[in-house]
Every structure is written in C-alpha cells, then in structure tokens.
Design a protein around this motif. Structure first.
Motif, mmCIF file in Angstrom:
data_model
loop_
_atom_site.group_PDB
_atom_site.id
_atom_site.type_symbol
_atom_site.label_atom_id
_atom_site.label_comp_id
_atom_site.label_asym_id
_atom_site.label_seq_id
_atom_site.Cartn_x
_atom_site.Cartn_y
_atom_site.Cartn_z
ATOM 1 N N VAL A 82 2.593 15.699 10.415
ATOM 2 C CA VAL A 82 3.775 14.862 10.223
ATOM 3 C C VAL A 82 4.228 14.881 8.772
ATOM 4 O O VAL A 82 5.422 14.957 8.476
ATOM 5 N N LEU A 83 3.276 14.833 7.836
ATOM 6 C CA LEU A 83 3.638 14.827 6.418
ATOM 7 C C LEU A 83 4.192 16.169 5.973
ATOM 8 O O LEU A 83 5.119 16.232 5.157
ATOM 9 N N ASP A 84 3.638 17.254 6.505
ATOM 10 C CA ASP A 84 4.117 18.584 6.109
ATOM 11 C C ASP A 84 5.528 18.849 6.622
ATOM 12 O O ASP A 84 6.354 19.447 5.928
ATOM 13 N N THR A 85 5.805 18.406 7.838
ATOM 14 C CA THR A 85 7.130 18.642 8.417
ATOM 15 C C THR A 85 8.146 17.577 8.013
ATOM 16 O O THR A 85 9.353 17.793 8.142
ATOM 17 N N LYS A 86 7.640 16.425 7.553
ATOM 18 C CA LYS A 86 8.500 15.302 7.173
ATOM 19 C C LYS A 86 9.374 14.848 8.340
ATOM 20 O O LYS A 86 10.530 14.461 8.160
ATOM 21 N N GLN A 87 8.800 14.901 9.538
ATOM 22 C CA GLN A 87 9.532 14.522 10.737
ATOM 23 C C GLN A 87 8.715 13.521 11.546
ATOM 24 O O GLN A 87 7.491 13.554 11.559
ATOM 25 N N MET A 88 9.407 12.663 12.259
ATOM 26 C CA MET A 88 8.741 11.677 13.096
ATOM 27 C C MET A 88 8.196 12.324 14.360
ATOM 28 O O MET A 88 8.624 13.407 14.773
ATOM 29 N N GLU A 89 7.265 11.618 14.989
ATOM 30 C CA GLU A 89 6.734 12.031 16.280
ATOM 31 C C GLU A 89 6.527 10.809 17.159
ATOM 32 O O GLU A 89 6.217 9.720 16.660
ATOM 33 N N PHE A 90 6.682 10.986 18.461
ATOM 34 C CA PHE A 90 6.284 9.980 19.439
ATOM 35 C C PHE A 90 4.942 10.416 20.035
ATOM 36 O O PHE A 90 4.744 11.586 20.333
ATOM 37 N N VAL A 91 4.035 9.466 20.214
ATOM 38 C CA VAL A 91 2.747 9.755 20.814
ATOM 39 C C VAL A 91 2.505 8.739 21.921
ATOM 40 O O VAL A 91 2.627 7.536 21.704
ATOM 41 N N GLU A 92 2.174 9.226 23.093
ATOM 42 C CA GLU A 92 1.899 8.339 24.221
ATOM 43 C C GLU A 92 0.405 8.335 24.530
ATOM 44 O O GLU A 92 -0.228 9.379 24.609
ATOM 45 N N TYR A 93 -0.134 7.134 24.731
ATOM 46 C CA TYR A 93 -1.511 6.965 25.181
ATOM 47 C C TYR A 93 -1.474 6.126 26.447
ATOM 48 O O TYR A 93 -1.232 4.927 26.398
ATOM 49 N N ASP A 94 -1.688 6.787 27.580
ATOM 50 C CA ASP A 94 -1.668 6.106 28.860
ATOM 51 C C ASP A 94 -3.111 5.900 29.313
ATOM 52 O O ASP A 94 -3.770 6.828 29.763
ATOM 53 N N MET A 95 -3.598 4.675 29.172
ATOM 54 C CA MET A 95 -4.996 4.372 29.472
ATOM 55 C C MET A 95 -5.135 3.557 30.757
ATOM 56 O O MET A 95 -6.139 2.918 30.996
ATOM 57 N N GLU B 175 -3.259 10.968 4.113
ATOM 58 C CA GLU B 175 -3.758 12.325 4.302
ATOM 59 C C GLU B 175 -5.230 12.426 3.926
ATOM 60 O O GLU B 175 -5.944 13.294 4.420
ATOM 61 N N GLU B 176 -5.707 11.537 3.064
ATOM 62 C CA GLU B 176 -7.111 11.547 2.653
ATOM 63 C C GLU B 176 -8.019 10.864 3.665
ATOM 64 O O GLU B 176 -9.232 10.788 3.469
ATOM 65 N N GLY B 177 -7.454 10.343 4.735
ATOM 66 C CA GLY B 177 -8.268 9.746 5.777
ATOM 67 C C GLY B 177 -8.366 8.240 5.731
ATOM 68 O O GLY B 177 -9.086 7.643 6.543
ATOM 69 N N GLU C 8 5.880 7.996 11.548
ATOM 70 C CA GLU C 8 6.966 8.268 10.604
ATOM 71 C C GLU C 8 6.403 8.568 9.230
ATOM 72 O O GLU C 8 5.624 7.773 8.684
ATOM 73 N N PRO C 9 6.780 9.708 8.646
ATOM 74 C CA PRO C 9 6.329 9.989 7.275
ATOM 75 C C PRO C 9 6.982 9.023 6.294
ATOM 76 O O PRO C 9 8.190 8.771 6.370
ATOM 77 N N VAL C 10 6.200 8.463 5.413
ATOM 78 C CA VAL C 10 6.743 7.528 4.418
ATOM 79 C C VAL C 10 7.312 8.343 3.275
ATOM 80 O O VAL C 10 6.621 8.713 2.316
ATOM 81 N N CYS C 11 8.563 8.679 3.393
ATOM 82 C CA CYS C 11 9.259 9.459 2.369
ATOM 83 C C CYS C 11 10.746 9.190 2.498
ATOM 84 O O CYS C 11 11.204 8.629 3.497
ATOM 85 N N ILE D 228 0.827 -1.204 0.000
ATOM 86 C CA ILE D 228 0.000 0.000 0.000
ATOM 87 C C ILE D 228 0.862 1.255 0.000
ATOM 88 O O ILE D 228 0.564 2.234 -0.692
ATOM 89 N N ALA D 229 1.956 1.238 0.765
ATOM 90 C CA ALA D 229 2.837 2.408 0.845
ATOM 91 C C ALA D 229 3.419 2.761 -0.517
ATOM 92 O O ALA D 229 3.688 3.928 -0.806
ATOM 93 N N ALA D 230 3.593 1.762 -1.369
ATOM 94 C CA ALA D 230 4.161 2.021 -2.695
ATOM 95 C C ALA D 230 3.227 2.841 -3.573
ATOM 96 O O ALA D 230 3.684 3.574 -4.459
ATOM 97 N N ARG D 231 1.919 2.743 -3.334
ATOM 98 C CA ARG D 231 0.971 3.467 -4.179
ATOM 99 C C ARG D 231 0.419 4.735 -3.518
ATOM 100 O O ARG D 231 -0.204 5.546 -4.189
ATOM 101 N N GLU D 232 0.623 4.887 -2.218
ATOM 102 C CA GLU D 232 0.150 6.075 -1.511
ATOM 103 C C GLU D 232 1.299 7.069 -1.390
ATOM 104 O O GLU D 232 2.274 6.835 -0.695
ATOM 105 N N MET D 233 1.151 8.210 -2.037
ATOM 106 C CA MET D 233 2.229 9.173 -2.065
ATOM 107 C C MET D 233 2.363 9.957 -0.762
ATOM 108 O O MET D 233 3.445 10.392 -0.403
ATOM 109 N N ARG D 234 1.253 10.158 -0.056
ATOM 110 C CA ARG D 234 1.310 10.898 1.204
ATOM 111 C C ARG D 234 0.657 10.058 2.310
ATOM 112 O O ARG D 234 -0.566 10.045 2.461
#
Length: 425
Positions: free
Chosen positions: A64-77, A40-42, A100-103, A9-15
């Motif tokens: 994430v896609l606009d900045t082309k940078q990774m992020e860490f996200v924590e969900y403490d449930m 980006e289209e949801g 991680e942006p696929v780029c 899927i990543a090969a065909r999805e540009m963003r």
C-alpha cells in the motif's frame, strides 16, 4: 486507541497506513468506524480485532505504501465450516477494512484534525468515494464539543451506492469469482495511479494457466476443473463495491477528555500511566519542581505553580476531570475555592470522607464529587488504588453507571457507591 492519539502518531511516522473498519456485520471485537495505524517497520497502534487480523493487515503495508493507493480488505469470519476463519476466530463476523496510505491529502487532513482535537473540539472526517469506489477524496470540519461518548461514530450519507451487480467477493488482494457453473477463478487487485492526490483501485485478472484444450482450471481445493472462456466475465463486470457501501462515509471523533491531577507525588505516577492508557489526556500540576519532571511523568503535560498560578493556565472546562492528590490540605482548599464557579465533569478527592468534609466545609455545594476517589474493589497500595481510580474514570467517561456524589447541606459527602474509606478501595 483514540483517533486523537493516531493523529499524533501519524505526524511522526513517515511511512504508515490508516486501517479503518468501514463495515462490520455480526459479532466483532471492535465497532464499525474504529481505526488503527500500521507502520512499515512493523509497529501497530490501536486495534481492529483481538489480534487475529492485524498480522494479515501488516503484510499488506509495504504494498500500500509503495503504490500510494488505498485497498479494501474483507474478512468474512461467519462460516463455521471455514477452517481458515470460522472455527479458529472467535469473532464470527464480517469486517471490511479500508487501508489508506498516510500521505498527501490524508496526511494533511490528519494534521488539521489533530490541531482541532488538541483545542478540545470534535471533528468529522468525510470520505467521498468516486468512480465506482476506485478513488477517494477527504474533507474534515470542526463540529465543536460534544457530550456523546468517545467511540468513533461512522455515519453514511444519504448518497446511495452505485446500483451494480456484485459478481465478486472481494477479499483483499485475492478475488474469488463465482460463476453460474460453480467454478471459481482467482483474481488479484492491482493498484493503478489515476491522480496524484486521489487514490484509485482497479481490478486486473490474474493470468490462469491454460489446459490443453484452451480452458482454464482452478478450484478452492486445487482440483482441476475446466472453465469455458465464455464463462469468465469481463473486467467491466467487476464490482469494486460488493458490500453496498454508501458513496460518502463520515466518521465523527471527539477529543480525548483531559484529566488534571493536582499533585506529583509517587502515588500519582501509576494513576497518570493508567489514565493515559484509558484514553485520557493527562495533565499533572504541582508547585514542586523536583517532582514535576518528564522522567517521572512521560507523555504527560506538566504545569508548575501554586493553585492561584495554574488555574488561569488550565482554563478548566465542563469536559475536564480533576483529581486532588497533593495531600496538602491548604493548597487543595485553595483550589476548591477556585472551582466553585467552574464547570467540570468529575472531581475526585484523595483521602478519607472526614478529610474531604473538612476540605469542603463552608463552601457552596460542588458537583460531581467522588470521595474517596476510586471504585470500591478492595484495593491496597498505590498500584491497586490507581486501578480503582482508573476504573471510576472509565465508568464516568462512558456514563455506564451513576457515580456522581452529592454534598450534604452541612458539607458532608455522600459517596454514590458504598462510601468506602481510602484504605478499602
């Protein structure tokens, strides 16, 4: 959804971005190391949770896609008294997700991994975090086939994490800074370009409105409370790794097992569809051109020809699953004769025990025969029979029970479960 599919899927999805649960503590819906793709289209491919986290992850895609940078996200449930997570989410665990942006380097790496998985070999993806977890480098390698399960296995290296005090509980774009006085100041992460190929993550304090005496005020409840400037730690005290992650994380992935279905009749259509959903790479082989079409079998590999023609093309290996569903006795007998010297993981035969015994009569004992094919669930009709077959494939894939059959000395088939007939699945 397998990494095999995500690479396709990543090969065909540009963003799109890759979301990976790099740390899981407590009860969680998915295991550590599982990934999904968000566009980006949801569009969402795969899952990390039952659906409680995905909408929040989707809201971060554009940034994430606009900045082309990774992020860490924590969900403490875990906290039961936390109304935002604890009582409304059934998981009740801690999940740290890497976005991680696929780029660039990652896109190229996923493409190479896809080629490796398509060839039937397993692969390993290694992430090396640098500069206190603000940069990441990727490396992949071919590790050959494996007999283990097909869930991703996340294995930390022996490289220890940085020995730093974590002042911050990093939660995606918002960081709650707990001071010794009990006051909390909100900060946000900002992503700064450090290198063209290596993503970098930095923390930048949010501007907090000053009170009349120059101090700052915010609390989780919104109540005003004074905080001395001396109580606010500098940016140098921020830890970008409050979860004690190792500097290297290696995810191992196995290729999707191949299911070869001999026959392209109408009853094969639901089997192919369910097998794809269950994580199999489906191949339908038949000599009838009118039945072997992409309209009837979308997202399925089609092989046209008689057994003597298709077997050299299929190159059956020990990891392959086969099902005979052509309902053509001579053709299936011809194919079974060619399987005598082959290695494979599963051989399902549609039809009654009597028919299967006739098919196998005079042949050397064949391994892993499942006849009648499918688990005994009282199935009736093509759709339900397909469900019983898919269930048996999943059970064999994960080796959750002993389902292999044995062929008697006189050619009779002893089914490992209850020897159910073709009409009582």
């Amino acid at each position: 959804m397998e990494m095999h599919d995500l690479c396709t899927i990543a090969a065909r999805e540009m963003r799109c971005l890759l979301a990976t649960a790099i740390k899981v503590e407590g009860h969680a819906y998915r295991k550590q190391g599982v990934s999904m793709l968000l566009t980006e289209e949801g569009q969402m491919y795969g899952s990390i949770s039952p659906g409680c986290l995905e909408s929040d992850l989707q809201a971060r895609v554009s940034h994430v896609l606009d900045t082309k940078q990774m992020e860490f996200v924590e969900y403490d449930m875990r906290p039961e008294d936390d109304l935002s997570w604890g009582e409304t989410i059934g998981c009740g665990g801690l999940v740290v997700v890497l976005l991680e942006p696929v780029c660039g380097e990652l896109r190229s790496t996923l493409q190479k991994m896809h080629e490796c998985l398509q060839s039937g070999a397993a692969t390993a993806l290694t992430r090396t975090f640098q500069d206190d977890y603000t940069r990441v480098q990727y490396e992949w390698k071919r590790i050959g086939t494996t007999e283990k399960g097909h869930q991703p296995v996340l294995r930390p290296s022996l490289v220890p994490p940085h020995d730093r005090v974590a002042y911050y509980n990093l939660t995606s774009l918002q960081v709650d800074v707990q001071h010794s006085s009990g006051n909390i100041k909100h900060e946000h992460t900002a992503l700064t370009q450090h290198s063209r190929d290596i993503p970098r993550l930095t923390l930048v304090p949010e501007r907090v409105p000053a009170t009349s005496n120059g101090s700052h005020s915010t609390t989780p409840s919104g109540d005003s409370q004074h905080i001395s400037e001396a109580d606010i730690p500098t940016n140098d005290a921020i830890s970008t790794n409050p979860w004690d992650l190792p500097q290297q994380l290696t995810s191992q992935y196995t290729p999707k097992p191949r299911l070869i279905i001999i026959g392209a009749g109408n009853d094969v259509i639901p089997v192919a569809r369910l097998a794809r959903s269950a994580g199999f790479r489906v191949v339908v082989a038949d000599w009838r051109e009118s039945l072997s079409t992409s309209e009837r079998f979308p997202e399925t590999e089609l092989v046209l020809g008689f057994p003597c023609e298709i077997m050299p093309l299929l190159k059956v290996t020990k990891g392959d699953y086969l099902i005979l569903m052509s309902h053509n006795f001579p053709r299936e007998r011809e194919l079974l004769e060619m399987l005598v010297d082959c290695e494979y993981a599963y051989l399902g035969i549609m039809g009654s025990k009597t028919r299967t015994a006739r098919l196998l009569d005079g042949l050397p004992p064949l391994k892993y025969v499942h006849s009648p094919v499918g688990l005994s669930i009282g199935a009736d009709g093509p759709e339900q029979i397909a469900i019983s077959i898919a269930a048996e494939l999943i059970a064999c894939k994960h080796k959750v029970s002993s389902l292999s059959s044995e062929v008697g000395q006189k050619g009779s088939v002893a089914h490992a479960n209850d020897g159910h007939s073709s009409g009582s699945r």
